[in-house]
Write a protein that holds these residues in place. Structure first.
Motif, PDB file in Angstrom:
ATOM      1  N   GLU A   1      11.790  -4.595  16.848  1.00 14.18           N
ATOM      2  CA  GLU A   1      12.741  -4.254  17.900  1.00 14.18           C
ATOM      3  C   GLU A   1      13.514  -3.021  17.458  1.00 14.18           C
ATOM      4  O   GLU A   1      14.297  -3.080  16.495  1.00 14.18           O
TER       5      GLU A   1
ATOM      6  N   GLN B   1       3.745   7.834  20.731  1.00 14.08           N
ATOM      7  CA  GLN B   1       2.504   7.141  21.081  1.00 14.08           C
ATOM      8  C   GLN B   1       1.757   7.907  22.176  1.00 14.08           C
ATOM      9  O   GLN B   1       0.542   8.084  22.097  1.00 14.08           O
ATOM     10  N   ALA B   2       2.464   8.380  23.186  1.00 14.51           N
ATOM     11  CA  ALA B   2       1.833   9.137  24.264  1.00 14.51           C
ATOM     12  C   ALA B   2       1.259  10.456  23.747  1.00 14.51           C
ATOM     13  O   ALA B   2       0.154  10.857  24.134  1.00 14.51           O
TER      14      ALA B   2
ATOM     15  N   ASP C   1       9.260  -2.465  31.526  1.00 14.93           N
ATOM     16  CA  ASP C   1       9.562  -3.682  30.767  1.00 14.93           C
ATOM     17  C   ASP C   1      10.981  -4.167  31.046  1.00 14.93           C
ATOM     18  O   ASP C   1      11.214  -5.357  31.264  1.00 14.93           O
TER      19      ASP C   1
ATOM     20  N   GLU D   1      17.117   5.100  22.390  1.00 11.76           N
ATOM     21  CA  GLU D   1      16.624   6.441  22.068  1.00 11.76           C
ATOM     22  C   GLU D   1      15.443   6.373  21.116  1.00 11.76           C
ATOM     23  O   GLU D   1      14.458   7.104  21.274  1.00 11.76           O
TER      24      GLU D   1
ATOM     25  N   THR E   1      15.009   3.392  33.602  1.00 14.17           N
ATOM     26  CA  THR E   1      14.551   2.449  32.587  1.00 14.17           C
ATOM     27  C   THR E   1      13.061   2.210  32.769  1.00 14.17           C
ATOM     28  O   THR E   1      12.496   2.465  33.823  1.00 14.17           O
ATOM     29  N   GLY E   2      12.446   1.695  31.733  1.00 16.88           N
ATOM     30  CA  GLY E   2      11.013   1.434  31.794  1.00 16.88           C
ATOM     31  C   GLY E   2      10.697   0.177  32.586  1.00 16.88           C
ATOM     32  O   GLY E   2      11.577  -0.592  32.979  1.00 16.88           O
TER      33      GLY E   2
ATOM     34  N   LEU F   1       9.614   6.588  20.041  1.00 20.64           N
ATOM     35  CA  LEU F   1       8.356   5.960  19.617  1.00 20.64           C
ATOM     36  C   LEU F   1       7.338   5.942  20.749  1.00 20.64           C
ATOM     37  O   LEU F   1       6.148   6.171  20.534  1.00 20.64           O
ATOM     38  N   PHE F   2       7.799   5.692  21.965  1.00 19.81           N
ATOM     39  CA  PHE F   2       6.896   5.722  23.115  1.00 19.81           C
ATOM     40  C   PHE F   2       6.345   7.133  23.325  1.00 19.81           C
ATOM     41  O   PHE F   2       5.152   7.310  23.593  1.00 19.81           O
ATOM     42  N   SER F   3       7.205   8.133  23.195  1.00 24.41           N
ATOM     43  CA  SER F   3       6.757   9.525  23.342  1.00 24.41           C
ATOM     44  C   SER F   3       5.760   9.899  22.260  1.00 24.41           C
ATOM     45  O   SER F   3       4.775  10.594  22.522  1.00 24.41           O
TER      46      SER F   3
ATOM     47  N   GLU G   1      13.455   3.813  20.756  1.00 24.62           N
ATOM     48  CA  GLU G   1      12.352   3.227  21.517  1.00 24.62           C
ATOM     49  C   GLU G   1      11.658   4.292  22.361  1.00 24.62           C
ATOM     50  O   GLU G   1      10.432   4.360  22.415  1.00 24.62           O
ATOM     51  N   SER G   2      12.439   5.159  23.005  1.00 26.76           N
ATOM     52  CA  SER G   2      11.861   6.245  23.796  1.00 26.76           C
ATOM     53  C   SER G   2      11.102   7.231  22.917  1.00 26.76           C
ATOM     54  O   SER G   2      10.038   7.729  23.297  1.00 26.76           O
TER      55      SER G   2
END
Length: 114
Positions: free
Chosen positions: A62, A76-77, A39, A67, A36-37, A72-74, A69-70
């Protein structure tokens, strides 16, 4: 194999090892959600310390699942890495262009001119 190719190969192997070793060694086996992250880990620690804690604000968006959320994070990266790669590529290209322009302006000295 050139020196740069050897260095790139070594770096690629180090990155692969950093990605695979935690999985092979089972570093997250004792946890319910092993990877987990930060956060989620911070939220769990705060809840453990003070169960009545009320957050100051809520997120603007939210995601419906972990999945998404991951993903969207990917995204962004990847966008951040793309911007950095563009910037450094642009700087290198400009530097190379300036060097070529300086070479073109410099007088050519041949053996017959001496």
């Amino acid at each position: 194999m050139s020196r740069n190719a050897k260095i790139n190969t070594l770096l690629l192997l180090v990155v692969a090892a950093l990605a695979v070793l935690p999985l092979m060694l089972g570093l997250g086996d004792h946890k319910e959600e092993p990877f987990t992250g930060a956060d989620a880990q911070a939220e769990a620690a705060i809840t453990e310390i003070d169960p009545d804690y009320e957050p100051w604000f809520s997120p603007l968006y939210e995601p419906p699942s972990g999945e998404i959320e991951s993903a969207l994070f990917s995204l962004q990266a990847a966008l951040g890495a793309g911007v950095l790669a563009y910037y450094f590529g642009l700087r290198r290209g400009r530097r190379q262009g300036e060097a070529r322009a300086a070479e073109a302006k410099a007088p050519l000295v041949s053996a017959g001119d001496e």
